[in-house]
Motif scaffolding. Structure first.
Motif, mmCIF file in Angstrom:
data_model
loop_
_atom_site.group_PDB
_atom_site.id
_atom_site.type_symbol
_atom_site.label_atom_id
_atom_site.label_comp_id
_atom_site.label_asym_id
_atom_site.label_seq_id
_atom_site.Cartn_x
_atom_site.Cartn_y
_atom_site.Cartn_z
ATOM 1 N N GLY A 205 29.262 -22.360 -33.599
ATOM 2 C CA GLY A 205 29.715 -21.233 -32.796
ATOM 3 C C GLY A 205 28.666 -20.140 -32.773
ATOM 4 O O GLY A 205 27.930 -19.958 -33.742
ATOM 5 N N THR A 206 28.608 -19.433 -31.663
ATOM 6 C CA THR A 206 27.660 -18.327 -31.534
ATOM 7 C C THR A 206 28.360 -16.975 -31.471
ATOM 8 O O THR A 206 27.734 -15.980 -31.087
ATOM 9 N N ASP A 207 29.634 -16.951 -31.851
ATOM 10 C CA ASP A 207 30.388 -15.711 -31.856
ATOM 11 C C ASP A 207 30.264 -15.079 -30.461
ATOM 12 O O ASP A 207 30.283 -15.781 -29.461
ATOM 13 N N LYS A 208 30.109 -13.779 -30.420
ATOM 14 C CA LYS A 208 30.009 -13.073 -29.137
ATOM 15 C C LYS A 208 28.562 -12.954 -28.655
ATOM 16 O O LYS A 208 28.291 -12.295 -27.655
ATOM 17 N N ALA A 209 27.636 -13.620 -29.322
ATOM 18 C CA ALA A 209 26.220 -13.543 -28.948
ATOM 19 C C ALA A 209 25.868 -14.474 -27.790
ATOM 20 O O ALA A 209 24.738 -14.450 -27.297
ATOM 21 N N TRP A 210 26.808 -15.260 -27.326
ATOM 22 C CA TRP A 210 26.529 -16.258 -26.302
ATOM 23 C C TRP A 210 25.883 -15.676 -25.050
ATOM 24 O O TRP A 210 24.938 -16.255 -24.510
ATOM 25 N N ASP A 211 26.367 -14.546 -24.564
ATOM 26 C CA ASP A 211 25.835 -13.989 -23.314
ATOM 27 C C ASP A 211 24.420 -13.453 -23.516
ATOM 28 O O ASP A 211 23.562 -13.609 -22.642
ATOM 29 N N GLY B 63 10.507 -19.495 -30.415
ATOM 30 C CA GLY B 63 11.102 -18.825 -31.560
ATOM 31 C C GLY B 63 11.783 -17.535 -31.130
ATOM 32 O O GLY B 63 11.591 -17.036 -30.016
ATOM 33 N N ALA B 64 12.558 -16.984 -32.028
ATOM 34 C CA ALA B 64 13.305 -15.761 -31.723
ATOM 35 C C ALA B 64 12.390 -14.612 -31.344
ATOM 36 O O ALA B 64 12.714 -13.827 -30.444
ATOM 37 N N ASP B 65 11.239 -14.503 -32.009
ATOM 38 C CA ASP B 65 10.303 -13.412 -31.673
ATOM 39 C C ASP B 65 9.825 -13.522 -30.232
ATOM 40 O O ASP B 65 9.741 -12.531 -29.517
ATOM 41 N N ARG B 66 9.516 -14.730 -29.821
ATOM 42 C CA ARG B 66 9.075 -14.941 -28.436
ATOM 43 C C ARG B 66 10.220 -14.705 -27.455
ATOM 44 O O ARG B 66 10.019 -14.179 -26.356
ATOM 45 N N LEU B 67 11.426 -15.075 -27.858
ATOM 46 C CA LEU B 67 12.599 -14.920 -27.000
ATOM 47 C C LEU B 67 12.848 -13.461 -26.642
ATOM 48 O O LEU B 67 13.250 -13.149 -25.529
ATOM 49 N N VAL B 68 12.618 -12.555 -27.587
ATOM 50 C CA VAL B 68 12.890 -11.130 -27.347
ATOM 51 C C VAL B 68 11.634 -10.327 -27.041
ATOM 52 O O VAL B 68 11.707 -9.101 -26.902
ATOM 53 N N GLU B 69 10.521 -11.006 -26.898
ATOM 54 C CA GLU B 69 9.268 -10.312 -26.592
ATOM 55 C C GLU B 69 9.411 -9.500 -25.302
ATOM 56 O O GLU B 69 9.793 -10.028 -24.259
ATOM 57 N N TYR C 233 21.262 -9.514 -34.158
ATOM 58 C CA TYR C 233 22.543 -10.220 -34.035
ATOM 59 C C TYR C 233 22.380 -11.407 -33.086
ATOM 60 O O TYR C 233 22.761 -12.540 -33.403
ATOM 61 N N ALA C 234 21.788 -11.171 -31.940
ATOM 62 C CA ALA C 234 21.603 -12.236 -30.948
ATOM 63 C C ALA C 234 20.607 -13.283 -31.434
ATOM 64 O O ALA C 234 20.878 -14.490 -31.344
ATOM 65 N N THR C 235 19.471 -12.859 -31.972
ATOM 66 C CA THR C 235 18.467 -13.835 -32.392
ATOM 67 C C THR C 235 18.912 -14.615 -33.626
ATOM 68 O O THR C 235 18.548 -15.777 -33.779
ATOM 69 N N GLY C 236 19.705 -14.013 -34.477
ATOM 70 C CA GLY C 236 20.237 -14.743 -35.631
ATOM 71 C C GLY C 236 21.105 -15.908 -35.193
ATOM 72 O O GLY C 236 21.011 -17.016 -35.742
ATOM 73 N N VAL D 66 19.199 -23.461 -33.036
ATOM 74 C CA VAL D 66 18.012 -24.316 -32.909
ATOM 75 C C VAL D 66 18.140 -25.608 -33.727
ATOM 76 O O VAL D 66 17.971 -26.700 -33.177
ATOM 77 N N PRO D 67 18.439 -25.562 -35.030
ATOM 78 C CA PRO D 67 18.561 -26.826 -35.774
ATOM 79 C C PRO D 67 19.759 -27.665 -35.333
ATOM 80 O O PRO D 67 19.727 -28.896 -35.443
ATOM 81 N N PHE D 68 20.797 -27.028 -34.841
ATOM 82 C CA PHE D 68 21.954 -27.762 -34.320
ATOM 83 C C PHE D 68 21.511 -28.626 -33.137
ATOM 84 O O PHE D 68 21.803 -29.827 -33.083
ATOM 85 N N PHE D 69 20.780 -28.034 -32.198
ATOM 86 C CA PHE D 69 20.283 -28.784 -31.046
ATOM 87 C C PHE D 69 19.247 -29.822 -31.469
ATOM 88 O O PHE D 69 19.244 -30.944 -30.946
ATOM 89 N N ARG D 70 18.361 -29.473 -32.400
ATOM 90 C CA ARG D 70 17.336 -30.415 -32.852
ATOM 91 C C ARG D 70 17.986 -31.676 -33.439
ATOM 92 O O ARG D 70 17.619 -32.791 -33.098
ATOM 93 N N SER D 71 18.982 -31.483 -34.303
ATOM 94 C CA SER D 71 19.665 -32.628 -34.915
ATOM 95 C C SER D 71 20.398 -33.469 -33.883
ATOM 96 O O SER D 71 20.392 -34.701 -33.954
#
Length: 167
Positions: free
Chosen positions: A50-56, A108-114, A140-143, A149-154
Motif C-alpha cells: 500500500g502507498t497510503d495517501k501518497a499515490w497521487d 531513484g527518489a532524488d531524481r524523481l523529485v529533482e 512522505y511521497a518518496t518514502g 521499487v522492491p515490490f515491483f522489482r520482485s
C-alpha cells in the motif's frame, strides 16, 4: 474518508482467474492481505503493498519523470468492473510490470523529485490537497515510492502481474 493506493502481486494463472471471476478475486486478495498482515514481510517479499495517501503524488512525479507505465492506476481494467473503493481495480501485465520495474530502477527518489518543490504539488492539486507545504511532504511521497521499487522489482523477477486499485 481517505483514498489509499493498493497493490497485489498475481501469478499469471492467478491473473487469468481474477479477470474471469470477481468473487474468486475478492477472496484471493483478502487471503493475501491477511497473510501479509500476519507475516509482515518486507516490500520485496510481500504479495500486497500500500502507498497510503501518497499515490497521487507518486503518479504526479512519475508522469513528470516520463514513466511509460501508469504504476498508480494500472493500465488494463478487469472486465467485471466491480467497485473496490474508488472504482474497479486495474492491472499491469507481467510485461508492463517488467517495464515499470526497469523505469523505477533507473529513477531513484532524488531524481524523481529533482526540480520539484512542495509548491508544485500544491499547485497541481495533488491529493491529499493541503499537505504539500509541510517540510516533510516530499519525503512522505518518496518514502512510499522507495518502498514500491522492491515490490515491483520482485514481481518483475517472478514474472508476476500486479493488480492496482484505490481503497
Amino acid at each position: 474518508m481517505s483514498m489509499n493506493g493498493e497493490y497485489v502481486r498475481l501469478t499469471p494463472d492467478e491473473l487469468e482467474r481474477v479477470i474471469g471471476d470477481h468473487e474468486w478475486a475478492t477472496a484471493l486478495v483478502e487471503k493475501l492481505m491477511d497473510a501479509d498482515a500476519r507475516r509482515r514481510p518486507g516490500s520485496a517479499e510481500a504479495r500486497c503493498h500500500g502507498t497510503d495517501k501518497a499515490w497521487d503524488a507518486i503518479g504526479f512525479l512519475t508522469r513528470r519523470a516520463g514513466f511509460l507505465v501508469d504504476i498508480v492506476h494500472g493500465e488494463e481494467q478487469v472486465p467485471w468492473g466491480e467497485d473496490w473503493g474508488y472504482g474497479p481495480p486495474r492491472y499491469l501485465s507481467p510485461d508492463r510490470v517488467r517495464t515499470a520495474a526497469e523505469a523505477m530502477a533507473e529513477t531513484g527518489a532524488d531524481r524523481l523529485v529533482e526540480g520539484v518543490g512542495p509548491a508544485d504539488l500544491t499547485a497541481a492539486e495533488v491529493y491529499p490537497v493541503g499537505i504539500w507545504e509541510r517540510d516533510d511532504s516530499l519525503e512522505y511521497a518518496t518514502g512510499h515510492y522507495e518502498a514500491l521499487v522492491p515490490f515491483f522489482r520482485s514481481a518483475a523477477e517472478a514474472g508476476d502481474a500486479i493488480l492496482v486499485w484505490l481503497s
